[in-house]
Each structure stands twice: as C-alpha cells, then as structure tokens.
Design a protein around this motif. Structure first.
Motif, PDB file in Angstrom:
ATOM      1  N   MET A   1       0.837  -1.186   0.000  1.00  0.00           N
ATOM      2  CA  MET A   1       0.000   0.000   0.000  1.00  0.00           C
ATOM      3  C   MET A   1       0.878   1.244   0.000  1.00  0.00           C
ATOM      4  O   MET A   1       1.858   1.314   0.738  1.00  0.00           O
ATOM      5  CB  MET A   1      -0.897  -0.007   1.246  1.00  0.00           C
ATOM      6  N   ILE A   2       0.525   2.210  -0.847  1.00  0.00           N
ATOM      7  CA  ILE A   2       1.199   3.506  -0.817  1.00  0.00           C
ATOM      8  C   ILE A   2       0.163   4.587  -1.079  1.00  0.00           C
ATOM      9  O   ILE A   2      -0.737   4.414  -1.899  1.00  0.00           O
ATOM     10  CB  ILE A   2       2.355   3.577  -1.843  1.00  0.00           C
ATOM     11  N   LYS A   3       0.268   5.671  -0.325  1.00  0.00           N
ATOM     12  CA  LYS A   3      -0.642   6.800  -0.493  1.00  0.00           C
ATOM     13  C   LYS A   3       0.186   8.052  -0.719  1.00  0.00           C
ATOM     14  O   LYS A   3       1.111   8.346   0.058  1.00  0.00           O
ATOM     15  CB  LYS A   3      -1.540   6.945   0.738  1.00  0.00           C
ATOM     16  N   LEU A   4      -0.127   8.807  -1.790  1.00  0.00           N
ATOM     17  CA  LEU A   4       0.585  10.031  -2.111  1.00  0.00           C
ATOM     18  C   LEU A   4      -0.426  11.173  -2.124  1.00  0.00           C
ATOM     19  O   LEU A   4      -1.403  11.133  -2.862  1.00  0.00           O
ATOM     20  CB  LEU A   4       1.282   9.902  -3.469  1.00  0.00           C
ATOM     21  N   GLU A   5      -0.173  12.173  -1.305  1.00  0.00           N
ATOM     22  CA  GLU A   5      -1.126  13.274  -1.165  1.00  0.00           C
ATOM     23  C   GLU A   5      -0.396  14.583  -0.880  1.00  0.00           C
ATOM     24  O   GLU A   5       0.824  14.594  -0.662  1.00  0.00           O
ATOM     25  CB  GLU A   5      -2.133  12.959  -0.051  1.00  0.00           C
ATOM     26  N   HIS A   6      -1.146  15.659  -0.889  1.00  0.00           N
ATOM     27  CA  HIS A   6      -0.641  17.010  -0.615  1.00  0.00           C
ATOM     28  C   HIS A   6       0.595  17.315  -1.478  1.00  0.00           C
ATOM     29  O   HIS A   6       1.673  17.620  -0.958  1.00  0.00           O
ATOM     30  CB  HIS A   6      -0.303  17.169   0.870  1.00  0.00           C
ATOM     31  N   VAL A   7       0.423  17.234  -2.774  1.00  0.00           N
ATOM     32  CA  VAL A   7       1.517  17.505  -3.713  1.00  0.00           C
ATOM     33  C   VAL A   7       1.676  19.020  -3.879  1.00  0.00           C
ATOM     34  O   VAL A   7       0.702  19.737  -4.122  1.00  0.00           O
ATOM     35  CB  VAL A   7       1.238  16.854  -5.087  1.00  0.00           C
ATOM     36  N   VAL A   8       2.902  19.510  -3.737  1.00  0.00           N
ATOM     37  CA  VAL A   8       3.213  20.929  -3.928  1.00  0.00           C
ATOM     38  C   VAL A   8       4.301  21.036  -4.998  1.00  0.00           C
ATOM     39  O   VAL A   8       5.351  20.385  -4.890  1.00  0.00           O
ATOM     40  CB  VAL A   8       3.693  21.585  -2.616  1.00  0.00           C
ATOM     41  N   LEU A   9       4.047  21.857  -6.022  1.00  0.00           N
ATOM     42  CA  LEU A   9       4.963  21.992  -7.152  1.00  0.00           C
ATOM     43  C   LEU A   9       5.572  23.392  -7.189  1.00  0.00           C
ATOM     44  O   LEU A   9       5.240  24.250  -6.376  1.00  0.00           O
ATOM     45  CB  LEU A   9       4.219  21.691  -8.454  1.00  0.00           C
ATOM     46  N   ALA A  10       6.460  23.599  -8.143  1.00  0.00           N
ATOM     47  CA  ALA A  10       7.131  24.889  -8.283  1.00  0.00           C
ATOM     48  C   ALA A  10       6.110  26.000  -8.514  1.00  0.00           C
ATOM     49  O   ALA A  10       5.157  25.845  -9.284  1.00  0.00           O
ATOM     50  CB  ALA A  10       8.117  24.843  -9.444  1.00  0.00           C
ATOM     51  N   ARG A  85       3.405  14.196   0.380  1.00  0.00           N
ATOM     52  CA  ARG A  85       3.243  13.465   1.646  1.00  0.00           C
ATOM     53  C   ARG A  85       2.982  12.003   1.296  1.00  0.00           C
ATOM     54  O   ARG A  85       1.991  11.682   0.618  1.00  0.00           O
ATOM     55  CB  ARG A  85       2.083  14.043   2.443  1.00  0.00           C
ATOM     56  N   ILE A  86       3.869  11.127   1.748  1.00  0.00           N
ATOM     57  CA  ILE A  86       3.811   9.711   1.378  1.00  0.00           C
ATOM     58  C   ILE A  86       3.574   8.852   2.617  1.00  0.00           C
ATOM     59  O   ILE A  86       4.259   9.003   3.632  1.00  0.00           O
ATOM     60  CB  ILE A  86       5.122   9.253   0.705  1.00  0.00           C
ATOM     61  N   THR A  87       2.593   7.961   2.515  1.00  0.00           N
ATOM     62  CA  THR A  87       2.395   6.928   3.529  1.00  0.00           C
ATOM     63  C   THR A  87       2.680   5.590   2.870  1.00  0.00           C
ATOM     64  O   THR A  87       2.051   5.238   1.869  1.00  0.00           O
ATOM     65  CB  THR A  87       0.961   6.952   4.078  1.00  0.00           C
ATOM     66  N   ALA A  88       3.638   4.845   3.416  1.00  0.00           N
ATOM     67  CA  ALA A  88       4.061   3.587   2.806  1.00  0.00           C
ATOM     68  C   ALA A  88       4.684   2.689   3.865  1.00  0.00           C
ATOM     69  O   ALA A  88       5.115   3.167   4.922  1.00  0.00           O
ATOM     70  CB  ALA A  88       5.071   3.846   1.682  1.00  0.00           C
ATOM     71  N   PRO A  89       4.745   1.380   3.601  1.00  0.00           N
ATOM     72  CA  PRO A  89       5.326   0.455   4.585  1.00  0.00           C
ATOM     73  C   PRO A  89       6.836   0.628   4.719  1.00  0.00           C
ATOM     74  O   PRO A  89       7.506   1.096   3.794  1.00  0.00           O
ATOM     75  CB  PRO A  89       4.974  -0.930   4.017  1.00  0.00           C
ATOM     76  N   LEU A  90       7.357   0.220   5.870  1.00  0.00           N
ATOM     77  CA  LEU A  90       8.784   0.367   6.139  1.00  0.00           C
ATOM     78  C   LEU A  90       9.637  -0.363   5.111  1.00  0.00           C
ATOM     79  O   LEU A  90      10.741   0.080   4.784  1.00  0.00           O
ATOM     80  CB  LEU A  90       9.104  -0.144   7.548  1.00  0.00           C
ATOM     81  N   TYR A  91       9.140  -1.501   4.577  1.00  0.00           N
ATOM     82  CA  TYR A  91       9.945  -2.228   3.602  1.00  0.00           C
ATOM     83  C   TYR A  91      10.110  -1.421   2.316  1.00  0.00           C
ATOM     84  O   TYR A  91      11.100  -1.591   1.599  1.00  0.00           O
ATOM     85  CB  TYR A  91       9.381  -3.627   3.319  1.00  0.00           C
ATOM     86  N   GLU A 213       4.024  -1.010  -4.663  1.00  0.00           N
ATOM     87  CA  GLU A 213       4.213   0.379  -4.248  1.00  0.00           C
ATOM     88  C   GLU A 213       5.049   1.157  -5.259  1.00  0.00           C
ATOM     89  O   GLU A 213       4.761   2.330  -5.541  1.00  0.00           O
ATOM     90  CB  GLU A 213       4.877   0.436  -2.866  1.00  0.00           C
ATOM     91  N   TRP A 214       6.081   0.517  -5.823  1.00  0.00           N
ATOM     92  CA  TRP A 214       6.907   1.214  -6.823  1.00  0.00           C
ATOM     93  C   TRP A 214       6.142   1.396  -8.133  1.00  0.00           C
ATOM     94  O   TRP A 214       6.258   2.426  -8.798  1.00  0.00           O
ATOM     95  CB  TRP A 214       8.207   0.443  -7.068  1.00  0.00           C
ATOM     96  N   VAL A 215       5.362   0.414  -8.509  1.00  0.00           N
ATOM     97  CA  VAL A 215       4.552   0.535  -9.729  1.00  0.00           C
ATOM     98  C   VAL A 215       3.571   1.698  -9.584  1.00  0.00           C
ATOM     99  O   VAL A 215       3.431   2.535 -10.492  1.00  0.00           O
ATOM    100  CB  VAL A 215       3.809  -0.781 -10.018  1.00  0.00           C
ATOM    101  N   ASP A 216       2.919   1.779  -8.429  1.00  0.00           N
ATOM    102  CA  ASP A 216       1.962   2.859  -8.188  1.00  0.00           C
ATOM    103  C   ASP A 216       2.677   4.212  -8.121  1.00  0.00           C
ATOM    104  O   ASP A 216       2.136   5.231  -8.578  1.00  0.00           O
ATOM    105  CB  ASP A 216       1.197   2.618  -6.889  1.00  0.00           C
TER     106      ASP A 216
END
Length: 235
Positions: A1-10, A85-91, A213-216
């Motif tokens: 599982m991976i969650k990517l949120e709150h993206v801030v760009l240039a 902001r990334i939420t992902a497993p320790l592995y 997680e890497w594919v996502d």
C-alpha cells in the motif's frame, strides 16, 4: 500500500527563475515564451492543472531536448521541486533510502511516538496476505498493543512483584520489545521533498519493480505536470 497526497509543485516565480537559468548557457532569454496565466481575473484551463503557469512551446522544446541529452545537460530538472506526503510500509521506505541525494524528508517518528495510538490492522500493509498470515499479523498486533499498554502504564513495583512471570526491568525494556517486534509492513508517513531529476532516476529504475508500491509510485509520476520530461514521452 502507498498513499501520495498534498503535492506541492514549483510556483510561477520559481518556474521563471528555473527557465532563466536554463537559458543562461546560450544567453537565449529573449526566446522564452512561458508566462503566468491570468486572464480577466480567471486562470485558464491549462494553468488549472499546471500550477497556474503556462509553459511555452519554446521553453518546453528546450527542456525536452536537454532532458533527452542526459543528466549533464538537464541541470534545470534538479531545480524543479516536488513536495509530497507519502504513507508507505517500512519495507518500501528501506528501498527509497537509495535516493538520498536530492531528497529531504520529515517522518512520523516510530522511536518517539510508537506508543501514542493503539495499533490496528490498517496501520500495516496487508493486501497480499492470505487469511492465515493475516491472522498471524493480528496476533502480533495484539502483542504490540499489550506492550503499548504496559509502556503507558508502567509500574515498576508491580513488575517486581511478578516473579513467576516475565519481568520488564524498565519502560525502555518494554519500548525495545515494541521496536524489535514491529513488522516491516508497518506504514509510516513522511513529507518528502524531491526534484524532477530524482524522479527520472526512480522512474527509470523502478518502473517494472515487483513491489506494487513502486509501480503505483511510477504511475503517480506520470500524472505530474510535464511528466514527459521524466518519462521521455510526448507532451
């Protein structure tokens, strides 16, 4: 599982600065055709998805040529920031540590805050576990919650009176049990700063990785503005 949120760009101001620097080697500033887009008080549709900045054809063409020419020529990509902001497993985080150069992160601390909240199944990545091994994970979670309760309500005198059972010598002794028992599937959240050059390296190396997680993550890269500079695709 991976969650990517709150993206801030240039920001538009940063984009102007990056393009100005990109054109320094050939003194070609007058050829720049990008702009902050505001018309009659409203942003255009192009800008709504690209941080309120319209990248002109001349500037984009130069960026694409420099990107295709390789890392020595596309220094502007190191200046294009991406915050997420990334939420992902320790592995997964263990493998992310490969990309130390060009990244900065602030993480939620397992060292200081592991005992703050009760452990639940959703705190762990378990999407590929069979029912048997999910039950084993639940047993571990139960033990972690037992230790958490011990830590938060540690009573040294009570521990000393439990001669027949296991005795925890100190709160830190309990803490060690939690830290070393914690599975690598535990999800940790970090706020990460990267840049387009780092993302290009990740995309090239991890696109076909066995971890979902890497594919996502690579699919997320493809959604970024001007991701073709990273992926080598077309605009």
């Amino acid at each position: 599982m991976i969650k990517l949120e709150h993206v801030v760009l240039a920001s538009p101001e940063q984009m102007k600065f990056i393009i100005e620097g990109m054109r320094n080697p050939m003194n070609s500033w007058e050829k720049s055709d990008s702009r902050t887009c505001r018309q009659d008080g409203a942003f255009c549709m192009e800008c709504e998805h690209k941080n309120n900045y319209c990248l002109g054809e001349n500037d984009h063409s130069l960026m694409q040529r420099l990107s295709n020419a390789g890392t020595d020529h596309r220094k502007f990509m190191r200046m294009l920031p991406v915050y997420v902001r990334i939420t992902a497993p320790l592995y997964w985080w263990k493998e992310f540590e490969t990309y130390k150069v060009g990244t900065v992160s602030n993480s939620c601390s397992t060292m200081h805050k592991i005992q703050d909240k009760e452990f639940t199944l959703d705190d762990f990545s378990h999407d590929h576990l069979t029912s048997r091994f999910r039950n084993m994970l639940m047993e571990t979670i139960d033990e972690l919650n037992y230790l958490r309760d011990k830590y938060n309500h540690f009573d040294a005198e009570k521990e000393m009176s439990m001669k027949a059972g296991y005795i925890f010598d100190s709160k830190k002794d309990v803490w060690w049990q939690m830290i070393q028992l914690l599975p690598s599937s535990y999800n940790q959240t970090r706020n990460v700063m990267m840049n387009y050059e780092v993302l290009a390296n990740i995309y090239k190396s991890r696109q076909g990785h066995k971890l979902d997680e890497w594919v996502d993550f690579c699919k997320w890269i493809e959604t970024l503005p001007y991701s073709e500079l990273i992926t080598g695709g077309k605009r």
